[in-house]
Design a protein around this motif. Sequence first.
Motif, short mmCIF file in Angstrom:
data_model
loop_
_atom_site.label_atom_id
_atom_site.label_comp_id
_atom_site.label_asym_id
_atom_site.label_seq_id
_atom_site.Cartn_x
_atom_site.Cartn_y
_atom_site.Cartn_z
N LEU A 117 -104.57 -76.55 -29.49
CA LEU A 117 -104.41 -77.98 -29.79
C LEU A 117 -103.67 -78.13 -31.10
CD1 LEU A 117 -105.24 -80.92 -28.94
CD2 LEU A 117 -107.16 -80.66 -30.51
N SER A 118 -102.67 -79.00 -31.11
CA SER A 118 -101.92 -79.33 -32.33
C SER A 118 -102.14 -80.82 -32.60
CB SER A 118 -100.43 -79.04 -32.14
OG SER A 118 -99.69 -79.46 -33.26
N VAL A 119 -102.77 -81.14 -33.72
CA VAL A 119 -103.20 -82.52 -33.96
C VAL A 119 -102.42 -83.23 -35.07
CG1 VAL A 119 -105.52 -82.16 -33.06
CG2 VAL A 119 -105.06 -81.74 -35.49
N GLN A 120 -101.27 -82.69 -35.47
CA GLN A 120 -100.49 -83.29 -36.56
C GLN A 120 -101.38 -83.55 -37.79
OE1 GLN A 120 -98.47 -86.50 -34.12
NE2 GLN A 120 -96.67 -85.57 -35.03
N MET A 121 -101.87 -82.44 -38.32
CA MET A 121 -102.83 -82.49 -39.43
C MET A 121 -102.30 -83.29 -40.61
SD MET A 121 -104.50 -79.29 -41.53
CE MET A 121 -102.97 -78.92 -42.41
N HIS A 122 -101.00 -83.23 -40.86
CA HIS A 122 -100.44 -83.93 -42.03
C HIS A 122 -100.63 -85.44 -41.93
CE1 HIS A 122 -97.40 -83.71 -38.91
NE2 HIS A 122 -96.73 -84.69 -39.47
N LYS A 123 -100.67 -85.97 -40.70
CA LYS A 123 -100.88 -87.41 -40.55
C LYS A 123 -102.33 -87.79 -40.82
CE LYS A 123 -96.97 -88.30 -37.51
NZ LYS A 123 -96.48 -88.88 -36.23
N PRO A 167 -101.09 -84.33 -28.87
CA PRO A 167 -101.26 -85.71 -28.41
C PRO A 167 -100.25 -86.64 -29.06
CG PRO A 167 -103.36 -84.74 -29.06
CD PRO A 167 -102.30 -83.81 -29.54
N ILE A 168 -99.56 -87.43 -28.26
CA ILE A 168 -98.56 -88.35 -28.79
C ILE A 168 -99.24 -89.46 -29.58
CG2 ILE A 168 -96.81 -90.06 -28.16
CD1 ILE A 168 -96.09 -88.29 -25.78
N SER A 169 -98.83 -89.61 -30.83
CA SER A 169 -99.31 -90.68 -31.72
C SER A 169 -100.81 -90.65 -31.95
CB SER A 169 -98.89 -92.05 -31.18
OG SER A 169 -97.49 -92.13 -31.05
N GLN A 170 -101.44 -89.50 -31.74
CA GLN A 170 -102.88 -89.33 -31.97
C GLN A 170 -103.75 -90.33 -31.19
OE1 GLN A 170 -100.96 -89.79 -35.25
NE2 GLN A 170 -100.32 -87.77 -34.63
N LYS A 171 -103.24 -90.79 -30.06
CA LYS A 171 -104.00 -91.76 -29.27
C LYS A 171 -105.22 -91.10 -28.65
CE LYS A 171 -100.08 -94.78 -28.28
NZ LYS A 171 -99.21 -95.39 -27.24
N LYS A 172 -106.32 -91.86 -28.53
CA LYS A 172 -107.60 -91.30 -28.09
C LYS A 172 -107.49 -90.67 -26.70
CE LYS A 172 -112.51 -92.54 -27.68
NZ LYS A 172 -112.74 -92.09 -26.27
N PRO A 217 -95.56 -82.35 -26.44
CA PRO A 217 -96.17 -83.67 -26.65
C PRO A 217 -96.75 -84.19 -25.33
CG PRO A 217 -93.78 -83.86 -26.56
CD PRO A 217 -94.08 -82.40 -26.50
N VAL A 218 -98.00 -84.68 -25.39
CA VAL A 218 -98.66 -85.13 -24.16
C VAL A 218 -99.34 -86.48 -24.37
CG1 VAL A 218 -99.06 -82.81 -23.26
CG2 VAL A 218 -100.79 -83.87 -24.70
N ALA A 219 -99.30 -87.28 -23.30
CA ALA A 219 -100.07 -88.53 -23.27
C ALA A 219 -100.64 -88.76 -21.87
CB ALA A 219 -99.19 -89.71 -23.67
N GLU A 225 -107.95 -86.69 -25.83
CA GLU A 225 -108.97 -86.21 -24.90
C GLU A 225 -108.34 -85.37 -23.79
OE1 GLU A 225 -110.79 -89.84 -23.70
OE2 GLU A 225 -112.15 -89.92 -25.43
N LEU A 226 -107.20 -85.82 -23.28
CA LEU A 226 -106.49 -85.07 -22.25
C LEU A 226 -106.04 -83.71 -22.78
CD1 LEU A 226 -105.04 -84.81 -19.50
CD2 LEU A 226 -103.08 -85.99 -20.55
N ALA A 227 -105.48 -83.70 -23.98
CA ALA A 227 -104.99 -82.46 -24.57
C ALA A 227 -106.13 -81.46 -24.78
CB ALA A 227 -104.29 -82.75 -25.89
#
Length: 221
Positions: free
Chosen positions: A210-216, A188-193, A159-161, A197-199
């Motif tokens: 990249l893992s984007v939590q597709m289910h959300k 990316p933590i909480s899908q924040k913009k 997890p990254v922010a 972008e950092l990820a």
Amino acid sequence: MNYPVNEIFETIQGEGAKTGVPSVFLRLQGCPVGCSWCDTKHTWEVDKTKLTSIENVVDVSNTSDCWADLDENMLLSRLQKYSAKHIVITGGEPCMYDLRPLTALLHQNGFTTQIETSGTFEIYTHENTYVTVSPKVGMKGGYSVLVSALNRANEIKHPVATEQHIRDLQALLAKISHNQFVEVCLQPISQKKRATELAIAECIKHNWRLSVQMHKYLMID
């Protein structure tokens, strides 16, 4: 071996290298790690007054802290009712428990298994279990990520922010045996913009995934 089960449900794996795989999620109760951004804080405590029946933890979107006490044979019987044959054992922190009896029985009966763990507990599981370590560094609980967990990992889903999270990851990767191949995914933590972008930039730079939590994004469990 008995396991405290918070919920069991069938869906599509939405994270990491196995994104898109039909899966049954088996969520265990209990976690002392204390991640501030955790979206399953109801699984942290194993309160014996919240013990319930299997009917209350199956096929529900469970946001309660109730749990059922089930052994591996009871779980096999329940899991065999689903179409998906990939079982994702998550939590909570599933590696608080010895998962060898359960995963061995599942593999004997034609299932594949995956564990999602913080890497802060020793991993006891079947040799063919796919292990996803999502390393939690500097969390409230004070647990350290174990080198043994990193070396058992098939995938590190980090997890990254912030840039500090990237530095933390690089420090962990330096501890892995040179003979060990591990897939690295940034989430990316909480899908924040800014986190996204950092990820993306770091994945391109290091040839990570990249893992984007597709289910959300799909608004499914």
